[in-house]
Write a protein that holds these residues in place. Sequence first.
Motif, PDB file in Angstrom:
ATOM      1  N   ALA A 146     -61.795   6.084   9.658  1.00 12.31           N
ATOM      2  CA  ALA A 146     -61.056   7.296  10.001  1.00 12.31           C
ATOM      3  C   ALA A 146     -61.759   8.528   9.446  1.00 12.31           C
ATOM      4  O   ALA A 146     -61.883   9.561  10.119  1.00 12.31           O
ATOM      5  N   GLU A 147     -62.210   8.441   8.218  1.00 12.37           N
ATOM      6  CA  GLU A 147     -62.926   9.568   7.611  1.00 12.37           C
ATOM      7  C   GLU A 147     -64.244   9.828   8.332  1.00 12.37           C
ATOM      8  O   GLU A 147     -64.683  10.979   8.463  1.00 12.37           O
TER       9      GLU A 147
ATOM     10  N   THR B 144     -52.407   9.940  16.100  1.00 16.97           N
ATOM     11  CA  THR B 144     -51.793   8.632  15.892  1.00 16.97           C
ATOM     12  C   THR B 144     -52.852   7.548  15.697  1.00 16.97           C
ATOM     13  O   THR B 144     -52.735   6.699  14.812  1.00 16.97           O
TER      14      THR B 144
ATOM     15  N   ALA C 103     -56.737   4.765   9.714  1.00 16.38           N
ATOM     16  CA  ALA C 103     -56.781   5.064   8.277  1.00 16.38           C
ATOM     17  C   ALA C 103     -56.072   3.989   7.461  1.00 16.38           C
ATOM     18  O   ALA C 103     -56.485   3.675   6.341  1.00 16.38           O
ATOM     19  N   LYS C 104     -55.008   3.414   8.024  1.00 12.57           N
ATOM     20  CA  LYS C 104     -54.282   2.375   7.314  1.00 12.57           C
ATOM     21  C   LYS C 104     -55.038   1.047   7.327  1.00 12.57           C
ATOM     22  O   LYS C 104     -54.921   0.251   6.399  1.00 12.57           O
ATOM     23  N   ILE C 105     -55.780   0.832   8.423  1.00 20.51           N
ATOM     24  CA  ILE C 105     -56.512  -0.433   8.553  1.00 20.51           C
ATOM     25  C   ILE C 105     -57.889  -0.345   7.898  1.00 20.51           C
ATOM     26  O   ILE C 105     -58.299  -1.239   7.160  1.00 20.51           O
ATOM     27  N   GLU C 106     -58.590   0.731   8.183  1.00 18.67           N
ATOM     28  CA  GLU C 106     -59.956   0.916   7.690  1.00 18.67           C
ATOM     29  C   GLU C 106     -60.160   2.400   7.353  1.00 18.67           C
ATOM     30  O   GLU C 106     -60.663   3.165   8.179  1.00 18.67           O
ATOM     31  N   PRO C 107     -59.743   2.832   6.172  1.00 23.66           N
ATOM     32  CA  PRO C 107     -59.816   4.249   5.793  1.00 23.66           C
ATOM     33  C   PRO C 107     -61.195   4.866   5.994  1.00 23.66           C
ATOM     34  O   PRO C 107     -61.307   6.024   6.403  1.00 23.66           O
TER      35      PRO C 107
ATOM     36  N   SER D  87     -54.382   7.862  12.331  1.00 22.51           N
ATOM     37  CA  SER D  87     -53.457   7.399  11.296  1.00 22.51           C
ATOM     38  C   SER D  87     -53.455   5.886  11.204  1.00 22.51           C
ATOM     39  O   SER D  87     -53.436   5.312  10.104  1.00 22.51           O
ATOM     40  N   ILE D  88     -53.473   5.227  12.355  1.00 23.04           N
ATOM     41  CA  ILE D  88     -53.486   3.764  12.378  1.00 23.04           C
ATOM     42  C   ILE D  88     -54.795   3.238  11.793  1.00 23.04           C
ATOM     43  O   ILE D  88     -54.815   2.298  10.987  1.00 23.04           O
TER      44      ILE D  88
END
Length: 245
Positions: A38-39, A25, A31-35, A28-29
Amino acid sequence: PAAEAVVRAGVPVMAHIDADRVLETVLSIVAKIEPGQAEAVKAVLSRMKAEIGVDLRDDVLKPLGDVWCLYNSPGEGGLVATGLTAVVHVKDAKRLANAHASLLAIAKSEMGQERDRRGRQGAGIEQFEFAGRTVYYLSAAEQQFPLAPAWCLTDKELIVSLFPQNVKAYLGRGADFESLAKAPEVAALFQSEPGPQAVGYQNTGELFKLFYPLAQVGAQMAANGLQQEGIEVNAARLMMLQASW
């Protein structure tokens, strides 16, 4: 059974937490804010698996159960927050034990090398046997670090605390231990389906006993300060709430 981790003192909290789903989760959050971030986290996890053979999600988070208990028990030596202890149910003890062994070996090796460079003055991981279990703890060897984080992995639970004494207290509970789950108010919560997502309990009387001595010190300091300002205050009268336990 999860409530067996809780004592009738302090401030226990029980909750259902799926650690792997929490991580998913969060990613995922992010990734939406700062892809990119997350990567980057996923890359670190992949590199960790390649270098030390431990997959954080598959080997550490997934083997953990979703029942988490956190408590501070004055009855077992906890003062204010020093007795904070977490107990997590384990679903796959063998897999988690393998990951723990790998991570422990790496940590000991790195700390051992650091100790050699510093003349055996660095931090290290120590261990001892108690009640048929191995308890590990961090020996920081630093005066500025007053804690000794400790943990123990059994075939059913992961026990983590700020000091090894608290882990020993949990492992040493006898047959006369009284679980919070036996309290009628709590037992009733688990009789219905689905059960509660989280349960918290506060023993106000025990907390009062714990903080009352500190309140006396605070009252005396406050009274001294007021008297210096010309305000006559008797600290003894302020603390006439002497408990009658």
